[in-house]
Design an enzyme around this catalytic site. Structure first.
Site, PDB file in Angstrom:
ATOM      1  N   LYS A   1       0.830  -1.218   0.000  1.00 14.34           N
ATOM      2  CA  LYS A   1       0.000   0.000   0.000  1.00 14.34           C
ATOM      3  C   LYS A   1       0.863   1.267   0.000  1.00 14.34           C
ATOM      4  O   LYS A   1       0.654   2.170  -0.800  1.00 14.34           O
ATOM      5  CB  LYS A   1      -0.924   0.021   1.247  1.00 14.34           C
ATOM      6  CG  LYS A   1      -1.833  -1.197   1.368  1.00 14.34           C
ATOM      7  CD  LYS A   1      -2.725  -1.138   2.612  1.00 14.34           C
ATOM      8  CE  LYS A   1      -1.978  -1.192   3.931  1.00 14.34           C
ATOM      9  NZ  LYS A   1      -1.303  -2.476   4.203  1.00 14.34           N
TER      10      LYS A   1
ATOM     11  N   ARG B   1      -9.644   0.650   8.786  1.00 16.56           N
ATOM     12  CA  ARG B   1      -9.284  -0.725   9.113  1.00 16.56           C
ATOM     13  C   ARG B   1     -10.401  -1.437   9.870  1.00 16.56           C
ATOM     14  O   ARG B   1     -10.247  -2.620  10.202  1.00 16.56           O
ATOM     15  CB  ARG B   1      -8.031  -0.736   9.974  1.00 16.56           C
ATOM     16  CG  ARG B   1      -6.717  -0.941   9.215  1.00 16.56           C
ATOM     17  CD  ARG B   1      -5.599  -0.750  10.207  1.00 16.56           C
ATOM     18  NE  ARG B   1      -4.394  -1.462   9.944  1.00 16.56           N
ATOM     19  CZ  ARG B   1      -3.324  -0.950   9.326  1.00 16.56           C
ATOM     20  NH1 ARG B   1      -3.358   0.263   8.835  1.00 16.56           N
ATOM     21  NH2 ARG B   1      -2.223  -1.651   9.189  1.00 16.56           N
TER      22      ARG B   1
ATOM     23  N   ARG C   1      11.534  -5.479   4.866  1.00 18.07           N
ATOM     24  CA  ARG C   1      11.240  -4.052   4.643  1.00 18.07           C
ATOM     25  C   ARG C   1      12.148  -3.121   5.454  1.00 18.07           C
ATOM     26  O   ARG C   1      12.415  -3.356   6.616  1.00 18.07           O
ATOM     27  CB  ARG C   1       9.780  -3.775   5.025  1.00 18.07           C
ATOM     28  CG  ARG C   1       9.450  -2.273   5.095  1.00 18.07           C
ATOM     29  CD  ARG C   1       7.980  -1.985   5.068  1.00 18.07           C
ATOM     30  NE  ARG C   1       7.239  -2.506   6.193  1.00 18.07           N
ATOM     31  CZ  ARG C   1       5.908  -2.475   6.272  1.00 18.07           C
ATOM     32  NH1 ARG C   1       5.196  -1.963   5.274  1.00 18.07           N
ATOM     33  NH2 ARG C   1       5.296  -2.963   7.323  1.00 18.07           N
TER      34      ARG C   1
ATOM     35  N   ARG D   1      11.316  -1.070  10.961  1.00 18.94           N
ATOM     36  CA  ARG D   1      10.234  -0.873  11.938  1.00 18.94           C
ATOM     37  C   ARG D   1      10.261  -1.904  13.054  1.00 18.94           C
ATOM     38  O   ARG D   1      10.463  -3.087  12.797  1.00 18.94           O
ATOM     39  CB  ARG D   1       8.881  -0.925  11.216  1.00 18.94           C
ATOM     40  CG  ARG D   1       8.467   0.425  10.679  1.00 18.94           C
ATOM     41  CD  ARG D   1       7.298   0.329   9.770  1.00 18.94           C
ATOM     42  NE  ARG D   1       6.156  -0.397  10.325  1.00 18.94           N
ATOM     43  CZ  ARG D   1       5.015  -0.551   9.689  1.00 18.94           C
ATOM     44  NH1 ARG D   1       4.863  -0.028   8.480  1.00 18.94           N
ATOM     45  NH2 ARG D   1       4.024  -1.211  10.237  1.00 18.94           N
TER      46      ARG D   1
ATOM     47  N   ARG E   1      -0.789  -8.980  13.522  1.00 19.16           N
ATOM     48  CA  ARG E   1      -1.327  -7.999  12.566  1.00 19.16           C
ATOM     49  C   ARG E   1      -2.202  -8.671  11.514  1.00 19.16           C
ATOM     50  O   ARG E   1      -3.232  -8.128  11.104  1.00 19.16           O
ATOM     51  CB  ARG E   1      -0.184  -7.223  11.910  1.00 19.16           C
ATOM     52  CG  ARG E   1       0.382  -6.162  12.843  1.00 19.16           C
ATOM     53  CD  ARG E   1       1.837  -5.864  12.580  1.00 19.16           C
ATOM     54  NE  ARG E   1       2.085  -5.171  11.332  1.00 19.16           N
ATOM     55  CZ  ARG E   1       3.293  -5.066  10.787  1.00 19.16           C
ATOM     56  NH1 ARG E   1       4.339  -5.606  11.369  1.00 19.16           N
ATOM     57  NH2 ARG E   1       3.444  -4.416   9.663  1.00 19.16           N
TER      58      ARG E   1
HETATM   59  P1  ADP Z   1       1.297  -1.947   7.586  1.00 21.25           P
HETATM   60  O1  ADP Z   1       2.255  -1.184   6.733  1.00 21.25           O
HETATM   61  O2  ADP Z   1       1.889  -3.167   8.176  1.00 21.25           O
HETATM   62  O3  ADP Z   1      -0.024  -2.197   6.938  1.00 21.25           O
HETATM   63  P2  ADP Z   1       0.746   0.479   9.110  1.00 21.25           P
HETATM   64  O4  ADP Z   1       1.969   1.290   9.027  1.00 21.25           O
HETATM   65  O5  ADP Z   1      -0.402   0.863   8.260  1.00 21.25           O
HETATM   66  O6  ADP Z   1       1.075  -1.069   8.890  1.00 21.25           O
HETATM   67  O7  ADP Z   1       0.243   0.409  10.609  1.00 21.25           O
HETATM   68  C1  ADP Z   1       1.125   0.071  11.677  1.00 21.25           C
HETATM   69  C2  ADP Z   1       0.323  -0.064  12.970  1.00 21.25           C
HETATM   70  O8  ADP Z   1      -0.317   1.180  13.281  1.00 21.25           O
HETATM   71  C3  ADP Z   1      -0.810  -1.085  12.943  1.00 21.25           C
HETATM   72  O9  ADP Z   1      -0.362  -2.404  13.236  1.00 21.25           O
HETATM   73  C4  ADP Z   1      -1.744  -0.527  14.025  1.00 21.25           C
HETATM   74  O10 ADP Z   1      -1.236  -0.806  15.324  1.00 21.25           O
HETATM   75  C5  ADP Z   1      -1.621   0.970  13.809  1.00 21.25           C
HETATM   76  N1  ADP Z   1      -2.623   1.492  12.834  1.00 21.25           N
HETATM   77  C6  ADP Z   1      -2.359   2.054  11.624  1.00 21.25           C
HETATM   78  N2  ADP Z   1      -3.490   2.433  11.008  1.00 21.25           N
HETATM   79  C7  ADP Z   1      -4.517   2.095  11.850  1.00 21.25           C
HETATM   80  C8  ADP Z   1      -5.938   2.214  11.786  1.00 21.25           C
HETATM   81  N3  ADP Z   1      -6.554   2.751  10.710  1.00 21.25           N
HETATM   82  N4  ADP Z   1      -6.649   1.756  12.835  1.00 21.25           N
HETATM   83  C9  ADP Z   1      -6.065   1.215  13.921  1.00 21.25           C
HETATM   84  N5  ADP Z   1      -4.744   1.075  14.034  1.00 21.25           N
HETATM   85  C10 ADP Z   1      -3.953   1.498  13.027  1.00 21.25           C
HETATM   86  P1  ADP Z   2       2.205  -1.906   3.164  1.00 30.22           P
HETATM   87  O1  ADP Z   2       2.213  -0.403   3.166  1.00 30.22           O
HETATM   88  O2  ADP Z   2       0.989  -2.486   2.526  1.00 30.22           O
HETATM   89  O3  ADP Z   2       2.473  -2.496   4.511  1.00 30.22           O
HETATM   90  P2  ADP Z   2       4.767  -1.633   1.736  1.00 30.22           P
HETATM   91  O4  ADP Z   2       4.493  -0.764   0.580  1.00 30.22           O
HETATM   92  O5  ADP Z   2       5.491  -1.033   2.890  1.00 30.22           O
HETATM   93  O6  ADP Z   2       3.418  -2.373   2.231  1.00 30.22           O
HETATM   94  O7  ADP Z   2       5.585  -2.892   1.187  1.00 30.22           O
HETATM   95  C1  ADP Z   2       6.051  -3.920   2.049  1.00 30.22           C
HETATM   96  C2  ADP Z   2       7.452  -4.382   1.577  1.00 30.22           C
HETATM   97  O8  ADP Z   2       7.335  -5.071   0.329  1.00 30.22           O
HETATM   98  C3  ADP Z   2       8.448  -3.244   1.334  1.00 30.22           C
HETATM   99  O9  ADP Z   2       9.722  -3.687   1.713  1.00 30.22           O
HETATM  100  C4  ADP Z   2       8.363  -3.005  -0.184  1.00 30.22           C
HETATM  101  O10 ADP Z   2       9.610  -2.516  -0.710  1.00 30.22           O
HETATM  102  C5  ADP Z   2       8.081  -4.401  -0.707  1.00 30.22           C
HETATM  103  N1  ADP Z   2       7.173  -4.389  -1.894  1.00 30.22           N
HETATM  104  C6  ADP Z   2       6.105  -3.586  -2.103  1.00 30.22           C
HETATM  105  N2  ADP Z   2       5.486  -3.910  -3.277  1.00 30.22           N
HETATM  106  C7  ADP Z   2       6.176  -4.952  -3.784  1.00 30.22           C
HETATM  107  C8  ADP Z   2       6.046  -5.765  -4.987  1.00 30.22           C
HETATM  108  N3  ADP Z   2       5.045  -5.548  -5.863  1.00 30.22           N
HETATM  109  N4  ADP Z   2       6.946  -6.751  -5.187  1.00 30.22           N
HETATM  110  C9  ADP Z   2       7.934  -6.976  -4.298  1.00 30.22           C
HETATM  111  N5  ADP Z   2       8.152  -6.270  -3.166  1.00 30.22           N
HETATM  112  C10 ADP Z   2       7.271  -5.272  -2.906  1.00 30.22           C
END
Ligand code: ADP
Ligand code: ADP
Ligand code: ZN
Length: 213
Positions: free
Chosen positions: A13, A87, A126, A160, A171
């Protein structure tokens, strides 16, 4: 055009949001980034959410809804990209209301489909640039020069605290229990655009662009 990027942790995302920001001058609203900023700034709210985030649980709805509400008052650029929000169904309802109140609407919800095995390697590999937020991966997206950000030239790579297998299990459970019902919710509203998140980053970006026409 306002859109939601919906998908499990590691689906890509944040990566795709940054591409959309560059291409269409959209504004990325990542509640994860906002919460990490609050955590780093040591505010009372930041301290409260830090432990919840480290465990991989969801932060309470009122906190994240409040954060989004503030941002919606600001510049909407080429449209908002909601990244990691909503979420829960309560957050989805609140977003509908907030958008309506400011005369905006939701164009589409892009559901990024990635299987769980791929998520483990995505999350454990990541890292991000602490200066500009560019997202990297140990295998699939390395910076050209080791440890130096391609975008801003700084060498402040960060991993992270919650990007480990144990927190990821929690998660994922939270995702399936609380977030995945949103897929049905947005399907019923005619907004859902599923894309295959397993391809290479550019291929996924192309699929998203097509879905948004
Ligand atoms: P990821 O990249 O793994 O999808 P995020 O960076 O979006 O994770 O979120 C990291 C953490 O922040 C989540 O595991 C949760 O604890 C909190 N968080 C983020 N967005 C939300 C939301 N919309 N509602 C509740 N908790 C959230
Ligand atoms: P989210 O925000 O959904 O948690 P991220 O964009 O942070 O996901 O991506 C998670 C990890 O996967 C990062 O290390 C990113 O560089 C890698 N990544 C994202 N998209 C792809 C893809 N299409 N193929 C391979 N690796 C990817
Ligand atoms: Zn950088």
């Amino acid at each position: 055009m306002n859109i939601i990027l919906l998908g499990p942790p590691g689906a890509g995302k944040g990566t795709q949001a940054r591409i959309l920001v560059e291409k269409h001058a959209m504004i990325q609203l990542s509640t994860g980034d906002m919460l990490r900023e609050a955590k780093d700034s040591g505010t009372e709210m930041g301290l409260r959410v830090a432990r919840v985030m480290a465990e991989g649980k969801l932060v309470t709805d009122d906190i994240v809804i409040g954060l989004i509400e503030e941002k919606l008052k600001g510049d909407s650029g080429g449209g908002f990209i909601f990244d990691g929000f909503p979420r829960t169904l309560a957050q989805a309802d609140a977003l509908d209301e907030l958008l309506e109140n400011c005369g905006q609407s939701l164009a589409a919800v892009v559901e990024m489909r990635v299987d769980d095995d791929a998520l483990v390697s995505r999350i454990t590999g990541r890292f991000t640039c602490g200066n500009c937020g560019e997202v990297y991966h140990a295998k699939t997206k390395q910076p050209k020069d080791d440890g130096i950000c391609d975008q801003c030239g700084q060498s402040e790579m960060k991993h992270r605290a919650d990007d480990n297998e144990e927190s990821l299990r929690t998660r994922l459970m939270e995702y399936y229990k609380l977030t995945s019902p949103l897929i049905g919710y947005y399907y019923a509203k005619g907004k859902l655009k599923p894309v295959n998140g397993l391809g290479e980053i550019d291929a996924v970006a192309a699929e998203i662009s097509e879905a948004l026409v």
